[in-house]
Design a protein around this motif. Structure first.
Motif, PDB file in Angstrom:
ATOM      1  N   TRP A   4       0.831  -1.208   0.000  1.00  0.00           N
ATOM      2  CA  TRP A   4       0.000   0.000   0.000  1.00  0.00           C
ATOM      3  C   TRP A   4       0.863   1.255   0.000  1.00  0.00           C
ATOM      4  O   TRP A   4       0.577   2.223  -0.706  1.00  0.00           O
ATOM      5  N   SER A   5       1.910   1.249   0.788  1.00  0.00           N
ATOM      6  CA  SER A   5       2.796   2.408   0.857  1.00  0.00           C
ATOM      7  C   SER A   5       3.450   2.676  -0.495  1.00  0.00           C
ATOM      8  O   SER A   5       3.544   3.825  -0.940  1.00  0.00           O
ATOM      9  N   THR A   6       3.857   1.624  -1.166  1.00  0.00           N
ATOM     10  CA  THR A   6       4.461   1.753  -2.493  1.00  0.00           C
ATOM     11  C   THR A   6       3.452   2.274  -3.500  1.00  0.00           C
ATOM     12  O   THR A   6       3.750   3.194  -4.272  1.00  0.00           O
ATOM     13  N   ALA A   7       2.261   1.728  -3.485  1.00  0.00           N
ATOM     14  CA  ALA A   7       1.223   2.157  -4.435  1.00  0.00           C
ATOM     15  C   ALA A   7       0.890   3.637  -4.257  1.00  0.00           C
ATOM     16  O   ALA A   7       0.801   4.392  -5.232  1.00  0.00           O
ATOM     17  N   ILE A   8       0.753   4.056  -3.025  1.00  0.00           N
ATOM     18  CA  ILE A   8       0.425   5.456  -2.760  1.00  0.00           C
ATOM     19  C   ILE A   8       1.632   6.350  -3.070  1.00  0.00           C
ATOM     20  O   ILE A   8       1.479   7.456  -3.583  1.00  0.00           O
ATOM     21  N   GLY A   9       2.826   5.851  -2.810  1.00  0.00           N
ATOM     22  CA  GLY A   9       4.038   6.608  -3.152  1.00  0.00           C
ATOM     23  C   GLY A   9       4.166   6.827  -4.648  1.00  0.00           C
ATOM     24  O   GLY A   9       4.580   7.898  -5.095  1.00  0.00           O
ATOM     25  N   LEU A  10       3.810   5.826  -5.433  1.00  0.00           N
ATOM     26  CA  LEU A  10       3.855   5.973  -6.888  1.00  0.00           C
ATOM     27  C   LEU A  10       2.844   7.001  -7.367  1.00  0.00           C
ATOM     28  O   LEU A  10       3.095   7.738  -8.327  1.00  0.00           O
ATOM     29  N   GLN A  11       1.708   7.067  -6.702  1.00  0.00           N
ATOM     30  CA  GLN A  11       0.710   8.085  -7.027  1.00  0.00           C
ATOM     31  C   GLN A  11       1.270   9.473  -6.716  1.00  0.00           C
ATOM     32  O   GLN A  11       1.061  10.417  -7.472  1.00  0.00           O
ATOM     33  N   ALA A  12       1.994   9.584  -5.610  1.00  0.00           N
ATOM     34  CA  ALA A  12       2.562  10.875  -5.200  1.00  0.00           C
ATOM     35  C   ALA A  12       3.579  11.386  -6.217  1.00  0.00           C
ATOM     36  O   ALA A  12       3.715  12.594  -6.403  1.00  0.00           O
TER      37      ALA A  12
END
Length: 62
Positions: free
Chosen positions: A24-32
């Motif tokens: 989840w952290s990676t997915a949201i980081g990629l969005q950022a």
């Protein structure tokens, strides 16, 4: 997003929570990277998934 809501899960001793937290952290980081901010709803859904209250399949349809 100033505070990482998944930080506590990345330190957990339960491997399932750690791997879900990283995902989840990676997915949201990629969005950022694209300048996108996650909604509170997405963060809440992610936390429910990490804690085992809902499956990833349920998270996708919520």
């Amino acid at each position: 997003m100033n505070k990482d809501p998944f930080k506590e899960y990345l330190k957990e001793s339960e491997p399932d929570k750690v791997s879900k937290g990283y995902a989840w952290s990676t997915a949201i980081g990629l969005q950022a990277v694209d300048g996108l901010k996650p909604s509170q709803y997405l963060i809440d859904t992610a936390i429910q998934n990490i804690e085992g209250k809902i499956t990833i399949k349920e998270a996708k349809i919520l």
